[in-house]
Design a protein around this motif. Sequence first.
Motif, short mmCIF file in Angstrom:
data_model
loop_
_atom_site.label_atom_id
_atom_site.label_comp_id
_atom_site.label_asym_id
_atom_site.label_seq_id
_atom_site.Cartn_x
_atom_site.Cartn_y
_atom_site.Cartn_z
N VAL A 1 0.87 -1.17 0.00
CA VAL A 1 0.00 0.00 0.00
C VAL A 1 0.91 1.22 0.00
O VAL A 1 1.75 1.37 0.90
CB VAL A 1 -0.93 0.02 1.23
CG1 VAL A 1 -1.72 1.33 1.25
CG2 VAL A 1 -1.88 -1.17 1.20
N ILE A 2 0.75 2.06 -1.01
CA ILE A 2 1.63 3.22 -1.20
C ILE A 2 0.83 4.49 -1.01
O ILE A 2 -0.25 4.66 -1.60
CB ILE A 2 2.24 3.21 -2.62
CG1 ILE A 2 2.95 1.88 -2.88
CG2 ILE A 2 3.19 4.38 -2.81
CD1 ILE A 2 3.28 1.64 -4.34
N ASN A 3 1.33 5.39 -0.20
CA ASN A 3 0.66 6.67 0.01
C ASN A 3 1.13 7.67 -1.04
O ASN A 3 2.28 8.10 -1.04
CB ASN A 3 0.94 7.22 1.41
CG ASN A 3 0.15 8.48 1.70
OD1 ASN A 3 0.70 9.55 1.94
ND2 ASN A 3 -1.16 8.37 1.68
N CYS A 4 0.25 8.00 -1.97
CA CYS A 4 0.58 8.92 -3.08
C CYS A 4 -0.70 9.66 -3.45
O CYS A 4 -1.32 9.35 -4.48
CB CYS A 4 1.14 8.15 -4.26
SG CYS A 4 0.22 6.64 -4.68
N SER B 1 -9.74 8.66 -0.66
CA SER B 1 -9.91 9.41 0.58
C SER B 1 -8.62 9.41 1.42
O SER B 1 -8.29 10.40 2.07
CB SER B 1 -11.07 8.84 1.40
OG SER B 1 -10.80 7.50 1.79
N LYS B 2 -7.90 8.29 1.40
CA LYS B 2 -6.64 8.20 2.14
C LYS B 2 -5.43 8.54 1.28
O LYS B 2 -4.32 8.68 1.80
CB LYS B 2 -6.48 6.78 2.71
CG LYS B 2 -7.51 6.41 3.76
CD LYS B 2 -7.24 5.01 4.28
CE LYS B 2 -8.26 4.62 5.36
NZ LYS B 2 -8.02 3.24 5.86
N GLY B 3 -5.66 8.63 -0.05
CA GLY B 3 -4.55 8.92 -0.95
C GLY B 3 -3.64 7.73 -1.18
O GLY B 3 -2.44 7.89 -1.40
N ASP B 4 -4.21 6.52 -1.13
CA ASP B 4 -3.42 5.30 -1.24
C ASP B 4 -3.66 4.54 -2.54
O ASP B 4 -4.79 4.51 -3.05
CB ASP B 4 -3.73 4.36 -0.08
CG ASP B 4 -3.31 4.91 1.26
OD1 ASP B 4 -2.47 5.83 1.30
OD2 ASP B 4 -3.83 4.41 2.28
N LEU B 5 -2.61 3.92 -3.03
CA LEU B 5 -2.70 2.93 -4.11
C LEU B 5 -2.18 1.61 -3.58
O LEU B 5 -1.19 1.57 -2.84
CB LEU B 5 -1.86 3.35 -5.32
CG LEU B 5 -2.37 4.43 -6.25
CD1 LEU B 5 -1.44 4.56 -7.45
CD2 LEU B 5 -3.79 4.14 -6.73
N ARG B 6 -2.85 0.56 -3.96
CA ARG B 6 -2.42 -0.79 -3.58
C ARG B 6 -1.94 -1.52 -4.81
O ARG B 6 -2.61 -1.52 -5.84
CB ARG B 6 -3.59 -1.54 -2.94
CG ARG B 6 -3.25 -2.94 -2.44
CD ARG B 6 -4.51 -3.61 -1.90
NE ARG B 6 -4.25 -4.93 -1.36
CZ ARG B 6 -5.20 -5.78 -0.99
NH1 ARG B 6 -6.49 -5.44 -1.10
NH2 ARG B 6 -4.89 -6.97 -0.52
#
Length: 255
Positions: free
Chosen positions: A24-27, A61-66
Amino acid sequence: MSILQGDYIIKNKKQLTDTCFDFVINCPELAKISQAGQFVHVLCGDKTLRRPISICEIDKSKGDLRIVFDIRGEGTLWLSKLNAGENINVLGPLGKGFPLDKNKKALLIGGGIGVPPLLECAKSYSPQSKAILGFKNSESAILIDDFKSYCNAVEITTDDGTLGHKGFVTDVMKTLLIENSFDTICACGPTPMLKSVSLLAKEHSLDCFVSLEERMGCGVGACLGCACKTIINGKESYSHVCKDGPVFNAEEVVW
């Protein structure tokens, strides 16, 4: 569509099988513009070419890509050794994704590492949608519970019969098409599987969209590494999987 590049933090890392990893990457900026079926190009250490990895899930909403990927060589082996809290260099989102409609009932069909990109589709179609996930064996099965949280039913097939139905995804697909009414089919996996799925979809007069797997160089359509034969305006031509796809209407693909 904008394309962004940057170093982003890995929020979470899981190992799903001996060779399959889940990041899970925060971007936030990248997640905001990403769509189901697109992919990202990831820099793997000192390797010249980036590695294309499908987007598995998007949390705007969290700004995440999995992303979920399998170790296929030195690049993805290097990538698998990164840990939560470390940076990962990502270019994306790239390519064209699946057409989505929450009012439509979809049949989602994935094979092997072609399963992850269909998870965001499962979230985006009607809850009455169903999925067929095919794997080599029980040890290689991934994301089953994730799909169950979004789909009305999830059928599993394995080559050796150690989990679910023994055989091909198309064996189960034939039964589901007879017993159910679907609006569209979305599929991702090995080319022979996609060809068989597209032929069955055509027999039942269903729209079918396939995400093709090809080796990529640049990821943006500048090289010819991922060219595939397609039919454009009634004539056979070539398209770039990275730029014109990876998702195509199955009727446009020359199998």
